[in-house]
Design an enzyme around this catalytic site. Structure first.
Site, PDB file in Angstrom:
ATOM      1  N   LYS A 224       0.814  -1.209   0.000  1.00  0.00           N
ATOM      2  CA  LYS A 224       0.000   0.000   0.000  1.00  0.00           C
ATOM      3  C   LYS A 224       0.852   1.266   0.000  1.00  0.00           C
ATOM      4  O   LYS A 224       2.063   1.235   0.196  1.00  0.00           O
ATOM      5  CB  LYS A 224      -0.957  -0.015   1.197  1.00  0.00           C
ATOM      6  CG  LYS A 224      -2.100  -1.008   1.020  1.00  0.00           C
ATOM      7  CD  LYS A 224      -3.115  -0.931   2.135  1.00  0.00           C
ATOM      8  CE  LYS A 224      -4.298  -1.869   1.862  1.00  0.00           C
ATOM      9  NZ  LYS A 224      -5.288  -1.861   2.957  1.00  0.00           N
ATOM     10  N   ARG A 258      -2.934  -9.881   5.771  1.00  0.00           N
ATOM     11  CA  ARG A 258      -3.480 -10.039   4.418  1.00  0.00           C
ATOM     12  C   ARG A 258      -2.421  -9.557   3.428  1.00  0.00           C
ATOM     13  O   ARG A 258      -2.041  -8.380   3.446  1.00  0.00           O
ATOM     14  CB  ARG A 258      -4.767  -9.222   4.288  1.00  0.00           C
ATOM     15  CG  ARG A 258      -5.483  -9.342   2.957  1.00  0.00           C
ATOM     16  CD  ARG A 258      -6.772  -8.518   2.980  1.00  0.00           C
ATOM     17  NE  ARG A 258      -7.504  -8.609   1.718  1.00  0.00           N
ATOM     18  CZ  ARG A 258      -7.287  -7.831   0.660  1.00  0.00           C
ATOM     19  NH1 ARG A 258      -6.356  -6.881   0.721  1.00  0.00           N
ATOM     20  NH2 ARG A 258      -7.994  -7.983  -0.451  1.00  0.00           N
TER      21      ARG A 258
END
Length: 278
Positions: A224, A258
């Site tokens: 991210k 995740r």
């Protein structure tokens, strides 16, 4: 913190080694690997690869929720997700469906999904009712605003306190609907309506979130922008930063990570476990 997570046909003891959730994006436009696994045969191959590499769960997503993304029509999300879900039922791993649409939740549960992972925190009309009678696990995530607008100057007075308060409210609503506590985990929503500073404040507060809510924390920060902001690396070069982020989350108490890079994360966690737990 609860010692067990009920996940459809499966159950997990949440001790020692954290769970690794592998990301399977069956989309053409996800921020990291959009289009790579859109064809069913490639999605199946990727899921099998992640299972072999040690993934504990596979998270199937049919709609990108990257910043600025427009909503996807229901029929198109079902067309993407359901064939993959049915095709992977024999994989021997719990299958999670990443969706905020009530209709997709219902269809996924009928097809045997083991977890529903909702970036919208089960706030859509009928969402809680759609999942209440099932036995699937439920991941409740915090998001400020919507994917289309969430990164337009997000503001908090106290990001950690506000995220905890939001998650507590959603948990209370789910418990009031008769959902067992051991079906629920929480996600602070890294990158979903947060600045880089907000994201790292939440990462450092993972143990506080777990302690105050009494539920396992899922940390999803793989590749991210919070990784890119610190390393200066583009999406395709964020493996090292993502591994460091996953280990930091686990060190602060996350029970599920995740990730896109399953094999590398599993190896990193094995070394972390040997060093910290003996």
């Amino acid at each position: 913190m609860q010692p067990f997570l009920q996940c459809g046909r499966f159950g997990f003891e949440l001790k020692a080694m954290p769970l690794v959730m592998g990301i399977l994006n069956v989309t053409p436009d996800s921020f990291s690997d959009g289009g790579r696994y859109q064809a069913l045969e490639f999605a199946i191959s990727k899921a099998e690869e992640m299972a072999f590499e040690g993934a504990d769960l596979i998270d199937i997503g049919g709609e990108t929720t990257r910043p600025g993304a427009a909503p996807l029509p229901l029929d198109e999300e079902l067309r993407r997700v359901m064939p993959a879900l049915y095709a992977l039922r024999g994989l021997g791993k719990p299958l999670s469906v990443d969706t905020y649409k009530t209709e997709v939740m219902r269809e996924a549960i009928i097809a045997g999904a083991d977890m529903i992972n909702d970036v919208n925190g089960f706030r859509a009309p009928g969402a809680i009712e759609a999942v209440a009678a099932s036995d699937c696990a439920l991941c409740v995530m915090h998001m400020q605003s919507t994917p289309a607008t969430m990164q337009q100057s997000p503001v908090y007075t106290d990001v950690v306190a506000e995220v905890i308060a939001f998650l507590r409210g959603r948990i209370d609503a789910m418990l009031a609907a008769g959902i067992a506590r051991n079906r629920i985990c929480v996600d602070p929503g890294f990158g979903f309506g947060k600045t880089t500073e907000h994201n790292y404040a939440l990462l450092r507060a993972t143990s506080r979130i777990e302690s105050e809510l009494g539920l396992p924390v899922l940390a999803g920060l793989s590749r991210k922008s919070m990784i890119g902001a610190v390393t200066g690396r583009p999406v395709g070069q964020r493996l090292a930063g993502s591994l460091a982020g996953a280990l930091a989350a686990v060190a602060h108490g996350a029970k599920i990570v995740r990730v896109h890079d399953v094999a590398e994360t599993v190896d990193a966690l094995k070394v972390w476990q040997a060093a910290h737990l003996g």
